[in-house]
Scaffold this motif. Structure first.
Motif, PDB file in Angstrom:
ATOM      1  N   THR A 201      62.419  33.175   5.621  1.00  0.00           N
ATOM      2  CA  THR A 201      61.598  32.016   5.563  1.00  0.00           C
ATOM      3  C   THR A 201      61.405  31.325   6.741  1.00  0.00           C
ATOM      4  OG1 THR A 201      61.892  32.062   3.088  1.00  0.00           O
ATOM      5  CG2 THR A 201      60.936  30.020   4.258  1.00  0.00           C
ATOM      6  N   ILE A 202      60.398  31.010   7.230  1.00  0.00           N
ATOM      7  CA  ILE A 202      60.302  29.809   8.416  1.00  0.00           C
ATOM      8  C   ILE A 202      60.013  28.311   7.672  1.00  0.00           C
ATOM      9  CG2 ILE A 202      60.106  31.545  10.111  1.00  0.00           C
ATOM     10  CD1 ILE A 202      57.222  30.938  10.356  1.00  0.00           C
ATOM     11  N   PHE A 203      60.234  27.450   8.476  1.00  0.00           N
ATOM     12  CA  PHE A 203      59.932  26.202   8.046  1.00  0.00           C
ATOM     13  C   PHE A 203      59.241  25.269   9.062  1.00  0.00           C
ATOM     14  CE2 PHE A 203      63.752  27.129   5.938  1.00  0.00           C
ATOM     15  CZ  PHE A 203      63.431  26.802   4.513  1.00  0.00           C
ATOM     16  N   LEU A 204      57.894  24.874   8.754  1.00  0.00           N
ATOM     17  CA  LEU A 204      57.128  24.267   9.689  1.00  0.00           C
ATOM     18  C   LEU A 204      57.406  22.643   9.274  1.00  0.00           C
ATOM     19  CD1 LEU A 204      53.958  26.625   9.603  1.00  0.00           C
ATOM     20  CD2 LEU A 204      56.014  26.923  10.863  1.00  0.00           C
ATOM     21  N   ILE A 205      57.679  21.767  10.456  1.00  0.00           N
ATOM     22  CA  ILE A 205      57.616  20.243  10.027  1.00  0.00           C
ATOM     23  C   ILE A 205      56.443  19.639  10.773  1.00  0.00           C
ATOM     24  CG2 ILE A 205      59.089  18.356  10.442  1.00  0.00           C
ATOM     25  CD1 ILE A 205      61.472  20.162  10.705  1.00  0.00           C
ATOM     26  N   ALA A 206      55.468  19.253  10.008  1.00  0.00           N
ATOM     27  CA  ALA A 206      54.388  18.845  10.408  1.00  0.00           C
ATOM     28  C   ALA A 206      54.239  17.262  10.417  1.00  0.00           C
ATOM     29  CB  ALA A 206      53.181  19.425   9.552  1.00  0.00           C
ATOM     30  N   SER A 207      54.274  16.719  11.620  1.00  0.00           N
ATOM     31  CA  SER A 207      54.362  15.383  11.622  1.00  0.00           C
ATOM     32  C   SER A 207      54.058  14.884  12.934  1.00  0.00           C
ATOM     33  CB  SER A 207      55.750  14.598  11.081  1.00  0.00           C
ATOM     34  OG  SER A 207      55.606  12.968  11.466  1.00  0.00           O
ATOM     35  N   LYS A 208      52.805  14.100  13.021  1.00  0.00           N
ATOM     36  CA  LYS A 208      52.591  13.889  14.632  1.00  0.00           C
ATOM     37  C   LYS A 208      53.396  12.832  15.165  1.00  0.00           C
ATOM     38  CE  LYS A 208      48.699  11.283  16.732  1.00  0.00           C
ATOM     39  NZ  LYS A 208      47.249  10.527  16.509  1.00  0.00           N
ATOM     40  N   SER A 209      53.934  11.942  14.465  1.00  0.00           N
ATOM     41  CA  SER A 209      55.051  11.030  15.074  1.00  0.00           C
ATOM     42  C   SER A 209      56.396  11.485  14.912  1.00  0.00           C
ATOM     43  CB  SER A 209      55.135   9.672  14.465  1.00  0.00           C
ATOM     44  OG  SER A 209      55.303  10.004  13.091  1.00  0.00           O
ATOM     45  N   PHE A 210      56.552  12.699  14.332  1.00  0.00           N
ATOM     46  CA  PHE A 210      57.712  13.183  13.691  1.00  0.00           C
ATOM     47  C   PHE A 210      58.962  11.972  13.422  1.00  0.00           C
ATOM     48  CE2 PHE A 210      61.377  16.353  14.023  1.00  0.00           C
ATOM     49  CZ  PHE A 210      60.325  17.699  13.647  1.00  0.00           C
ATOM     50  N   SER A 211      58.129  11.050  12.475  1.00  0.00           N
ATOM     51  CA  SER A 211      59.101  10.012  11.951  1.00  0.00           C
ATOM     52  C   SER A 211      58.605   9.617  10.583  1.00  0.00           C
ATOM     53  CB  SER A 211      58.842   8.723  12.804  1.00  0.00           C
ATOM     54  OG  SER A 211      57.848   8.171  13.080  1.00  0.00           O
ATOM     55  N   THR A 212      57.479  10.531  10.137  1.00  0.00           N
ATOM     56  CA  THR A 212      57.133   9.845   8.662  1.00  0.00           C
ATOM     57  C   THR A 212      58.174  10.298   7.605  1.00  0.00           C
ATOM     58  OG1 THR A 212      55.016  10.968   9.286  1.00  0.00           O
ATOM     59  CG2 THR A 212      55.348  10.688   6.994  1.00  0.00           C
ATOM     60  N   LEU A 213      58.503   9.160   6.936  1.00  0.00           N
ATOM     61  CA  LEU A 213      59.480   9.117   6.268  1.00  0.00           C
ATOM     62  C   LEU A 213      59.714  10.328   5.209  1.00  0.00           C
ATOM     63  CD1 LEU A 213      61.855   7.382   4.856  1.00  0.00           C
ATOM     64  CD2 LEU A 213      60.382   6.440   3.292  1.00  0.00           C
ATOM     65  N   GLU A 214      58.704  10.610   4.430  1.00  0.00           N
ATOM     66  CA  GLU A 214      58.725  11.719   3.440  1.00  0.00           C
ATOM     67  C   GLU A 214      58.912  13.063   4.178  1.00  0.00           C
ATOM     68  OE1 GLU A 214      55.648   8.419   2.069  1.00  0.00           O
ATOM     69  OE2 GLU A 214      56.200   9.580   3.688  1.00  0.00           O
ATOM     70  N   THR A 215      58.515  13.142   5.141  1.00  0.00           N
ATOM     71  CA  THR A 215      58.548  14.711   5.856  1.00  0.00           C
ATOM     72  C   THR A 215      59.902  14.517   6.782  1.00  0.00           C
ATOM     73  OG1 THR A 215      55.991  14.276   6.488  1.00  0.00           O
ATOM     74  CG2 THR A 215      57.506  15.943   7.703  1.00  0.00           C
ATOM     75  N   ILE A 216      60.436  13.636   7.361  1.00  0.00           N
ATOM     76  CA  ILE A 216      61.569  13.570   7.998  1.00  0.00           C
ATOM     77  C   ILE A 216      62.853  13.738   7.009  1.00  0.00           C
ATOM     78  CG2 ILE A 216      63.212  12.613   9.852  1.00  0.00           C
ATOM     79  CD1 ILE A 216      60.640  14.063  10.609  1.00  0.00           C
ATOM     80  N   SER A 217      62.641  13.046   5.933  1.00  0.00           N
ATOM     81  CA  SER A 217      63.669  13.171   5.056  1.00  0.00           C
ATOM     82  C   SER A 217      63.733  14.605   4.470  1.00  0.00           C
ATOM     83  CB  SER A 217      63.325  12.135   3.704  1.00  0.00           C
ATOM     84  OG  SER A 217      63.632  10.854   4.312  1.00  0.00           O
ATOM     85  N   ASN A 218      62.684  15.058   3.967  1.00  0.00           N
ATOM     86  CA  ASN A 218      62.614  16.496   3.586  1.00  0.00           C
ATOM     87  C   ASN A 218      63.069  17.272   4.628  1.00  0.00           C
ATOM     88  OD1 ASN A 218      61.648  15.789   1.078  1.00  0.00           O
ATOM     89  ND2 ASN A 218      59.580  15.811   1.423  1.00  0.00           N
ATOM     90  N   ALA A 219      62.651  17.158   5.750  1.00  0.00           N
ATOM     91  CA  ALA A 219      63.285  18.222   6.759  1.00  0.00           C
ATOM     92  C   ALA A 219      64.854  18.085   6.921  1.00  0.00           C
ATOM     93  CB  ALA A 219      62.365  17.851   8.062  1.00  0.00           C
TER      94      ALA A 219
END
Length: 546
Positions: A201-219
């Motif tokens: 499995t590969i993981f793609l972290i998609a966040s323009k600012s790379f600081s979005t709370l939900e995305t970075i918490s999950n990542a």
């Protein structure tokens, strides 16, 4: 870009008077007067899509005045400003150039003296090379196994657009399994982890600012969990990738530079599926199909940019929507795709519309006195017919609708598609004309009260809809359809004198959430919350032994 109060234009004032003249005319009268109404009120986009707007409460005078409104608001100048890269997103001092991401011409786009066309092409080549290596099995995981699953971690535009496209284009899907984690609710992560093997499995972290709370918490959770499970410090270099504008933040997270796919500040999150943010799309359908998606959207861009206003599909649909929201005072618009693959399309459009035009301050920094974005909702047909269509036909709420269907199904089963199309056509006809002229049941308005129950069957009609028929749902036609709605939203923002490309309301919620989160871990809260918020915080802390 001019900042014009639309209600002060001559066209708006004339539309008010025109509305009084037309508001009580039944739609069937328009069809009786104009026997060629379908031909006069429908437009083909190439041989791929037909848009029929004949079942609307409009006539030639309505269109003439709406076109005049667009001219008085200098719409054509605004369109050129966007395509030429002017910084029309004033509150963030940014250009708005998602159209450049799909530009197929030899013309260059310049932003801040930088040739962004070359940057886009370079990134597309990188995306093509990487996606091919994963799909072909050349990219190996940390144990040397080929990749079987892709997990996209993102929210908002980093989820809704890619998810909608991968679902809509499932007939073009390859062997890779695509998963999406968007919600900060831990259930989202756990349900995906049940389905995947970390070795493949590969993981793609998609966040323009790379600081979005939900995305970075999950990542962060996934990063730590994967390293703990695999006991491999080098796991990230083989399995984690960043899709972002903030390269520094991605590097600080631990993503190696070759695993970072970039897009830029002039790409809005909800318009980013055409960029590196759409890597999950590419991995699902292959780069060639992604190119076809880009090309379809580019051709709609060209139609929008160069077609005269009287035959310009996005402009016409945008103006009709303004006609309903601001003169008939409608509150909502419904989107009904009659195709199971497109079930995520209404949810995607919810964000596109309401995050773009859900504004109450105009470009002159004043409170608006007119309606901006309608509430967007919908469901795939025919499921909706057995759910809420009763309200559309006989309820007291006036709701304009868009019905979308392919003429050719990817999955022909007996006569199912003909039955689906029959329902599609029956709904738009019944909404428009009702049943008081139905010869078979002989329900005539003046006679219905003779029967205590017969009048409960009465459907008045005169409910508007647009019918959008695609020849077939392909990457090309889907790209054109998405682009159509993007430009429709843009036109509405221009005429309604609001900024469509920021989302400060969303930012407020994020700020307040951060403050509340920090206070969960403080014994005595000093912030002066309202009694409701403070009471709920205290009950939560009590029940969770904080």
């Amino acid at each position: 870009m001019k900042n014009i109060n639309p209600t002060k234009t001559l066209a708006w004032k004339q539309l008010r008077h025109h509305f009084i003249d037309i508001k009580n005319i039944h739609m069937k009268s328009f069809f009786n007067v104009d026997k060629n109404r379908f031909c006069n009120y429908s437009i083909f986009f190439e041989d791929k899509i037909i848009i029929d707007f004949s079942k609307n409460r409009i006539n030639n005078e309505t269109l003439r005045l709406l076109f005049k409104l667009a001219e008085e608001c200098f719409l054509s100048d605004a369109i050129n400003s966007m395509f030429f890269g002017y910084k029309i997103n004033k509150t963030e001092n940014r250009s708005v150039l998602h159209t450049a991401l799909r530009n197929q011409s030899n013309k260059y786009n310049i932003v801040d003296n930088i040739n962004i066309t070359l940057l886009i092409k370079k990134e597309l080549k990188k995306l093509e090379y990487f996606s091919n290596s994963v799909i072909n099995g050349d990219w190996k995981g940390y144990t040397g196994k080929t990749i079987s699953d892709v997990v996209n971690i993102g929210i908002g535009g980093s989820y809704l657009g890619p998810y909608m496209v991968t679902e809509s284009l499932k007939p073009y899907k390859n062997h890779l399994n695509i998963h999406y984690i968007s919600n900060i609710d831990g259930t989202d992560i756990q349900e995906v982890l049940k389905k995947i093997d970390l070795e493949t499995t590969i993981f793609l972290i998609a966040s323009k600012s790379f600081s979005t709370l939900e995305t970075i918490s999950n990542a962060n959770y996934l990063k730590n969990w994967c390293i703990l499970q695999t006991k491999c410090a080098g796991y990230l270099s083989k399995h984690f990738f960043a899709l972002c504008e903030n390269v520094t933040a991605a590097l600080n997270f631990g993503i190696c530079s070759k695993n970072i796919f970039k897009f830029w500040e002039w790409v809005g999150g909800r318009y980013s599926l055409w960029s590196a943010s759409g890597l999950s799309i590419i991995l699902s359908i292959g780069f060639k199909n992604f190119e076809s998606l880009l090309y379809g959207s580019y051709m709609m861009d060209q139609h929008f940019l160069y077609q005269k206003i009287s035959h310009n599909i996005p402009i016409i649909l945008a103006l009709i929507s303004i006609w309903y929201t601001n003169f008939f005072k409608t509150e909502t618009e419904a989107i009904f795709p009659y195709d199971a693959y497109m079930q995520a399309f209404p949810e995607y459009l919810q964000q596109s519309y309401m995050e773009s035009n859900g504004k109450s301050i105009d470009r002159n920094n004043s409170l608006v006195t007119w309606k901006t974005s309608p509430i967007i909702w919908g469901q795939s047909g025919t499921n909706g017919q057995h759910s809420f269509f009763q309200l559309l036909h006989q309820g007291t709420t006036f709701i304009p609708c868009d019905f979308i269907i392919p003429a050719i199904s990817h999955n022909p089963v007996d006569d199912h598609h003909e039955k689906l199309l029959s329902n599609f056509l029956a709904q738009t006809q019944s909404l428009a004309f009702g049943n008081n002229i139905n010869i078979n049941e002989k329900i005539i308005l003046k006679n219905i009260c003779n029967n205590d129950y017969m009048h409960h069957k009465y459907c008045p009609g005169n409910k508007p809809s647009n019918s959008i028929m695609l020849k077939k749902i392909t990457p090309y036609s889907l790209g054109a359809l998405i682009s159509l709605y993007e430009h429709k939203i843009f036109v509405q923002g221009i005429i309604l004198n609001i900024y469509s490309f920021d989302q400060w309301g969303v930012e407020l919620g994020k700020l307040v959430a951060n403050n509340i989160f920090n206070d969960f871990f403080i014994k005595n809260i000093n912030i002066n919350y309202d009694s409701s918020t403070l009471g709920l915080i205290n009950i939560y802390k009590k029940w969770n032994n904080f």
